[in-house]
Scaffold this active site. Sequence first.
Site, short mmCIF file in Angstrom:
data_model
loop_
_atom_site.label_atom_id
_atom_site.label_comp_id
_atom_site.label_asym_id
_atom_site.label_seq_id
_atom_site.Cartn_x
_atom_site.Cartn_y
_atom_site.Cartn_z
N GLU A 42 10.67 63.68 -8.31
CA GLU A 42 10.43 64.48 -9.51
C GLU A 42 9.28 65.41 -9.18
O GLU A 42 8.15 64.99 -9.04
CB GLU A 42 10.11 63.58 -10.71
N CYS A 49 4.59 67.60 -16.72
CA CYS A 49 5.65 68.16 -15.88
C CYS A 49 6.75 68.80 -16.71
O CYS A 49 7.38 69.77 -16.27
CB CYS A 49 6.22 67.08 -14.95
#
Length: 496
Positions: free
Chosen positions: A241, A275
């Site tokens: 990720e 994020c």
Amino acid sequence: MTTTSDVTTTETFDSLDPATGDVIGTYPIHTAEQVNEAVAKAKVAAEWWSGLTFNERGDRLKAWGGVLTRRIAQLAEVVHAETGKPTSDATLEVALVLDHIAWAAKNAKKVLGRKGVSTGLVMSDHSATLEYLPMGVVGVIGPWNYPVFTPLGSITYALAAGNTVVFKPSEYTPGVGAWLVDAFAQVVPEAPVLQLVTGLGATGEALCRSGVDKIAFTGSPGTGRRVMHACADTLTPVVIEGGGKDALIVDADADVAKAADAAIWGGLANAGQTCVGVERVYVHEQVYDEFVSAVTELASGLRSGADSEAKLGPMTMPSQPGVVRSHIADALARGGRAVVGGLGAVGERFVQPTILVDVPEDSLANTEETFGPTMTVAKVRDMDEAVALTNASKYGLGSTVFAKKNGKAIAHRIRSGMTAVNSVISFAAIPTLPFGGIGDSGFGRIHGADGLREFTYAKAVASRRMPGLMNLMSFSRTAKNDKAVVTLASLLHGKG
């Protein structure tokens, strides 16, 4: 039993309060040898842990969730101390992970357990089963911005699938990692099912090269590439990720007040260090002025600080204010305007909210992850342009759409792993939905059924259940058999 290597180490590093720079904890820098020892222990523990039933593992995970729930205030204080985020936000972070623990504990058997599958007419003399088995030992390299929610998205699902885990938290939040591992040891004292290793980049690289069966990493795309390189020598699979540059789209018929509120929270919460946070906003020209006015008012009422009244905390990583400053400077130098904040908003530890307009699409503020309490707002003529600009990014993690009529239709056109419609970041809180992205945002998934399968391998078994009408897998196969196969294939598929 210990949760880290028994071998003592003389090298240490400090965990610092990002608001003051004060030392709040000291932790060992585990060497490659110590990481290898932890993984060796995990391999032994995996034999016991994987041998438990899904229900037995689920009960332990639910008990762990119970510890987190009862001690949520204590854990939130540790998160606050190491990240600087307000205690309220830290509490929300812990609360949101509890549903994921409960879901994984409850649904692992349904998703991964052995089940019969169809064999088709040609192979009707066989039965077939499919199940998903644990890989063994999973190494998790966690981030600092959400040091509970994000790594537990990998750890919880890996554990529910029957793996053991060696966890390397960020060097900025080792205390949170230690707290989580110690809490797990309270409910699983029999074996080192979840272990902690601490240190800097070299410790993470050692974990990649230690012989674990999979690595789950969350961080920047650059570090993700280094993780993949370290894992390549041993063909260790990875789930990455790698961050995002998420956009929020506002259509002409959207509830502008709600869209503005979502944009401000999605972009500025956790001081923008999210994020899946909102970094770019594309607004239909018909409601652009109204939207800019609304976000200007909302952002002007927020403040970064270390006191209890501040809604935003400090930059957790010391180098991050420099990144934010460079993005703002580039935007302003190229014709952008700050309707809130600006270069003067960037301090040594704290960055005040900054809203930028008229920023060129190829500026750093629109192309690179800023990871600070800033966002750009741009006017678009229609939703086709909004989607095209959103999809032009090299990232593809999350996204948001505000629209009354066509919200879902717009959402399905966006090139991202996740989209929220008339809400923001809601997909992360829904345990049934997979979390992850494409492009520079990485690959693989955590959360949901996909998150459980991510830490397993598929095991297929075909078994003859009756005497075969014709043995196709043999040199004794006859011309009559071949003719029968062709006839059957023609009947089944010829009309296609």
